[in-house]
Design a protein around this motif. Structure first.
Motif, mmCIF file in Angstrom:
data_model
loop_
_atom_site.group_PDB
_atom_site.id
_atom_site.type_symbol
_atom_site.label_atom_id
_atom_site.label_comp_id
_atom_site.label_asym_id
_atom_site.label_seq_id
_atom_site.Cartn_x
_atom_site.Cartn_y
_atom_site.Cartn_z
ATOM 1 N N GLN A 222 0.809 -1.215 0.000
ATOM 2 C CA GLN A 222 0.000 0.000 0.000
ATOM 3 C C GLN A 222 0.844 1.268 0.000
ATOM 4 O OE1 GLN A 222 -2.930 -0.125 3.140
ATOM 5 N NE2 GLN A 222 -3.910 -1.951 2.333
ATOM 6 N N GLY A 223 2.164 1.126 -0.114
ATOM 7 C CA GLY A 223 3.041 2.278 -0.161
ATOM 8 C C GLY A 223 3.269 2.957 1.173
ATOM 9 N N ARG A 224 2.968 2.256 2.257
ATOM 10 C CA ARG A 224 3.125 2.842 3.598
ATOM 11 C C ARG A 224 4.544 2.671 4.137
ATOM 12 N NH1 ARG A 224 -2.190 3.287 6.303
ATOM 13 N NH2 ARG A 224 -3.824 2.416 4.939
ATOM 14 N N CYS A 225 5.308 1.708 3.596
ATOM 15 C CA CYS A 225 6.695 1.506 4.016
ATOM 16 C C CYS A 225 7.476 0.893 2.869
ATOM 17 C CB CYS A 225 6.775 0.628 5.272
ATOM 18 S SG CYS A 225 6.539 -1.139 4.979
ATOM 19 N N GLY A 226 8.793 0.845 3.024
ATOM 20 C CA GLY A 226 9.636 0.266 1.991
ATOM 21 C C GLY A 226 9.695 -1.245 2.096
#
Length: 263
Positions: A222-226
Motif C-alpha cells: 500500500q506504499g506505507r513503508c519500503g
C-alpha cells in the motif's frame, strides 16, 4: 516452550500433544506460555507447533527463532544455516550471531487466495475488504497467508483503541472459517511499524513473527513503508525485508529464560 520429541515419546503419544500443550502452557498450573514446540528429528528436522489452547498452527515466527536457538544450544543443528520442516513449508534458518543469539529466517512467500485464507471471497488476488463489526461499524481489513492466516488492520490510535476486544471480534468473525490472527499496525515512519497482535488460539501476545512479516508486506503493497522495515513489538524489535523474488525474511533475537521439568 520447547521439548524434544525423543524425550516425549517415552511418556506420551503424539495424539496427546494438544492436551499436553494446554496443560504445560497454563499460567497457573503449568509453565505459562503462548505455545508448545516439539522438536522432531526423524526423518528430518521439523518444528511441530501448538497454541496454548491445544490447536496446531502451521508456523510461528517467534517460535522458529526459539526453535533455532534451542537446536543450536542442544547440538541438534551444528551448522549456521539449515532447513526446518513446518506445516507451512520448509523454512531456511541462518544464525547471524551466536552471542547474543540472533537468527534470520527465510519465511517464504505470501499467499493471497481465498482458499489459503479459508474465506468465501472469490476472484481476488489481494484481499482488501470492509468488515462489519457487531456494532454496525465497518473496518478495513487486509487478509493473507504468511506462514499462517493473518489479517492486518491499520490504526493511528493503538494506545487508545480496545485492541483485545477488536482482535477477538475480528479473529472469530464468521467470514473466517478457521479464524485469523489479527495485527493492528501503526505506521511510525517509512522504515518503522508498531504492531500489536491478537493470535487465534492464544489471545493478545507480546510479539508475533509471522504477523510482523504480514504487516510489512501489506504496508509495502500500500506504499506505507519500503521493502525493509523494523517492527516494534512490546518486548523488542524485528527486522523484516522483502526480497526481489518475493521471499520474506525475518531477523531477530531469542532469549532463554528457564529450563525445567514438568510433572
Amino acid at each position: 516452550m520447547i521439548i524434544k520429541e525423543r524425550e516425549l515419546s517415552r511418556h506420551i503419544r503424539p495424539s496427546d500433544y494438544p492436551e499436553l500443550a494446554v496443560r504445560m502452557c497454563d499460567i497457573s498450573t503449568g509453565a505459562g506460555a503462548d505455545g508448545m514446540i516439539v522438536v522432531r528429528q526423524d526423518p528430518a528436522l521439523e518444528m511441530v507447533f501448538f497454541n496454548c489452547d491445544g490447536s496446531r498452527a502451521p508456523m510461528c515466527g517467534n517460535g522458529i527463532r526459539c526453535f533455532a536457538h534451542f537446536c543450536k544450544r542442544e547440538g541438534i543443528a551444528t551448522e549456521d544455516s539449515y532447513s526446518v520442516k513446518t506445516l507451512a513449508g520448509d523454512m531456511v534458518v541462518e544464525v547471524t550471531c551466536r552471542e547474543p543469539f540472533r537468527v534470520k529466517i527465510n519465511m517464504g512467500k505470501p499467499l493471497f487466495s481465498s482458499d489459503d485464507i479459508k474465506v468465501d471471497f472469490k476472484g481476488e488476488n489481494y484481499l482488501l475488504r470492509n468488515l462489519t463489526l457487531d456494532d454496525g461499524t465497518d473496518i478495513e481489513i487486509n487478509s493473507l497467508f504468511m506462514g499462517t492466516i493473518h489479517t492486518v488492520v491499520f490504526m493511528d490510535n493503538l494506545e487508545s483503541a480496545d485492541i483485545p476486544k477488536l482482535g477477538e471480534e475480528i479473529c472469530n468473525h464468521p467470514v473466517f472459517k478457521e479464524k485469523t490472527n489479527v495485527n493492528f499496525v501503526k505506521v511510525v515512519d517509512h522504515e518503522t511499524l508498531e504492531v500489536k497482535t491478537y493470535e487465534r488460539g492464544v489471545g493478545m501476545t507480546l510479539a508475533c513473527g509471522t504477523g510482523a512479516c504480514a504487516s510489512v508486506l501489506v504496508a509495502n503493497m500500500q506504499g506505507r513503508c519500503g521493502k525493509q522495515a523494523d517492527v516494534l513489538l512490546k518486548l523488542g524489535k524485528l527486522s523484516i525485508s522483502i526480497a526481489e523474488d518475493g521471499n520474506v525474511y525475518m531477523e531477530g533475537p531469542s532469549v532463554r529464560i528457564l529450563d525445567g521439568k514438568f510433572y
